[in-house]
Scaffold this active site. Structure first.
Site, PDB file in Angstrom:
ATOM      1  N   PRO A 261       0.846  -1.201   0.000  1.00 25.99           N
ATOM      2  CA  PRO A 261       0.000   0.000   0.000  1.00 25.99           C
ATOM      3  C   PRO A 261       0.878   1.247   0.000  1.00 25.99           C
ATOM      4  O   PRO A 261       1.892   1.302   0.682  1.00 25.99           O
ATOM      5  CB  PRO A 261      -0.775  -0.126   1.315  1.00 25.99           C
ATOM      6  CG  PRO A 261      -0.732  -1.579   1.651  1.00 25.99           C
ATOM      7  CD  PRO A 261       0.592  -2.076   1.145  1.00 25.99           C
ATOM      8  N   CYS A 262       0.472   2.241  -0.787  1.00 25.08           N
ATOM      9  CA  CYS A 262       1.316   3.439  -0.958  1.00 25.08           C
ATOM     10  C   CYS A 262       0.401   4.646  -1.100  1.00 25.08           C
ATOM     11  O   CYS A 262       0.162   5.128  -2.197  1.00 25.08           O
ATOM     12  CB  CYS A 262       2.203   3.251  -2.192  1.00 25.08           C
ATOM     13  SG  CYS A 262       3.478   4.502  -2.410  1.00 25.08           S
ATOM     14  N   GLN A 263      -0.127   5.104   0.037  1.00 28.60           N
ATOM     15  CA  GLN A 263      -1.156   6.153  -0.002  1.00 28.60           C
ATOM     16  C   GLN A 263      -0.618   7.542  -0.335  1.00 28.60           C
ATOM     17  O   GLN A 263      -1.367   8.413  -0.727  1.00 28.60           O
ATOM     18  CB  GLN A 263      -1.882   6.219   1.343  1.00 28.60           C
ATOM     19  CG  GLN A 263      -2.886   5.101   1.559  1.00 28.60           C
ATOM     20  CD  GLN A 263      -2.226   3.851   2.120  1.00 28.60           C
ATOM     21  OE1 GLN A 263      -1.137   3.913   2.650  1.00 28.60           O
ATOM     22  NE2 GLN A 263      -2.899   2.718   1.996  1.00 28.60           N
TER      23      GLN A 263
END
Length: 373
Positions: free
Chosen positions: A80-82
């Site tokens: 995940p790479c918000q």
């Protein structure tokens, strides 16, 4: 047999595709216990072959797996790479929301696999130059790497699903050539939604609220004996393996208004269609909610399966039945084989399926990596 480590494993779509391509999973990591329960339920991994928890903890204790992680052929995963939006001027690597992305890079530096694959949302391409620089900062010049946007529909799969894939290797192989070869893979033909779900039993609308454990022949079952009709698509996703049971084909509750909307909408129509104008509950905000309802067209590919289905399936209305797609139908679109079982509650089944990489797309990628290995 080439070996693989799967990080951010989820329910196992990426792993399964790679396994079908010829990889043996020697280790997996996932922090979400509910997702990972499905992953482990479908595999025989001993306690030393997985870590259920934060990858940062895994990195701190990687010495425990020193022998297992020697000479690994492939590490894959989608961290995940918000915080990668270009509107955010903080460096991607330094953004605290991207700690898992950084942990993925750190894991690569400690294992140095022959290949790695990172998968993520298509929007991540906006920051691709910075992302590639981060890979070079961590791994130096020992890896060749490149990226491509790959769409499941271009491989003959019945879904419009575009994702970013970054592939690297330390074997001095041109990754752009690998991507060219990956894109030569294809299903037997261009499948559409009807191919994917047309051989599954019909279900009636579920009008009984707050009873997720209810099962019967009208609304479906978690598990039931079933004799599958001969189907080209089923043979394709099952790799010829036969199963005599049907799993996760169960309908969720809908209120009477939604069921009427489901029945009135023609295939391919959304919330703006005149057939439901008299009962559409969001008429004053149609510009925002035009896709609040959408009936799928059985002769077209499916729209992108997402984890939003855990909330409702109003954007995934069955083309010929007054209901949303069942979890098994969503899994069929995602090219999960019929023998793959999703554990937990029905809403959790949807979330797991929606977050997964299409199994056959992963297999097409894996086949080329195996060939180069």
């Amino acid at each position: 047999m080439p070996t693989m480590i799967d990080l951010f494993a989820g329910c196992g779509g990426l792993s399964l595709g790679m396994e079908q391509a010829g990889f043996s999973t020697i280790f997996a990591n996932e922090i979400n216990e509910k997702l990972f329960s499905t992953y482990l339920y479908n595999r025989n991994l001993d306690d030393s072959s997985y870590f259920q928890g934060d990858i940062k903890e895994l990195n701190k204790n990687i010495y425990k797996y020193k022998n297992k992680f020697k000479e690994v052929d492939l590490v894959c995963g989608g961290p995940p790479c918000q915080g990668f939006s270009m509107a955010n001027r903080q460096r991607i690597l330094d953004d605290p929301r991207n700690g898992l992305y950084k942990a993925y890079l750190e894991f690569l530096t400690m294992t140095l696999p022959k290949f790695f694959v990172m998968e993520n949302v298509r929007g991540m391409i906006k920051g691709i130059d910075e992302i590639l620089n981060d890979f070079y900062r961590f791994l130096g010049s020992q890896y060749n790497l490149s990226y491509q946007l790959l769409n499941a529909k271009n491989f003959g799969l019945p879904q419009n699903r575009e994702r970013l894939f970054i592939i690297g290797n330390k074997l001095n192989i041109d990754v752009n050539k690998i991507f060219t070869d990956i894109k030569k893979n294809k299903a037997n033909r261009d499948f559409v939604l009807k191919d994917a779900i047309g051989d599954l039993p019909k279900l009636e609308p579920n009008r009984i609220k707050n009873n997720t454990k209810l099962e019967n022949k009208n609304i479906g079952y978690f598990e039931i004996e079933y004799s599958y009709p001969n189907s080209e698509y089923a043979n394709f996703i099952n790799n010829g393996k036969k199963t005599t049971k049907l799993f996760n084909h169960k309908n969720r509750y809908n209120n009477d208004r939604d069921i009427e909307i489901f029945s009135l909408l023609p295939q391919g129509a959304n919330s703006l269609h005149e057939s439901i104008e008299h009962i559409m509950p969001y008429k004053k905000r149609n510009d925002i909610f035009k896709d609040k309802y959408f009936k799928l067209d059985e002769n077209e590919i499916c729209k992108t399966i997402t984890s939003h289905m855990k909330h409702d399936c109003n954007m995934y209305i069955h083309p010929t039945q007054s209901r949303g797609l069942s979890p098994r139908e969503a899994a069929r679109v995602q090219t999960f084989p019929d023998y793959y079982i999703f554990t937990g509650t029905p809403n959790q089944w949807y979330a797991q399926i929606g977050n997964a990489v299409p199994v056959k797309l992963a297999e097409f990628i894996g086949k080329e990596i195996v060939r180069y290995l």
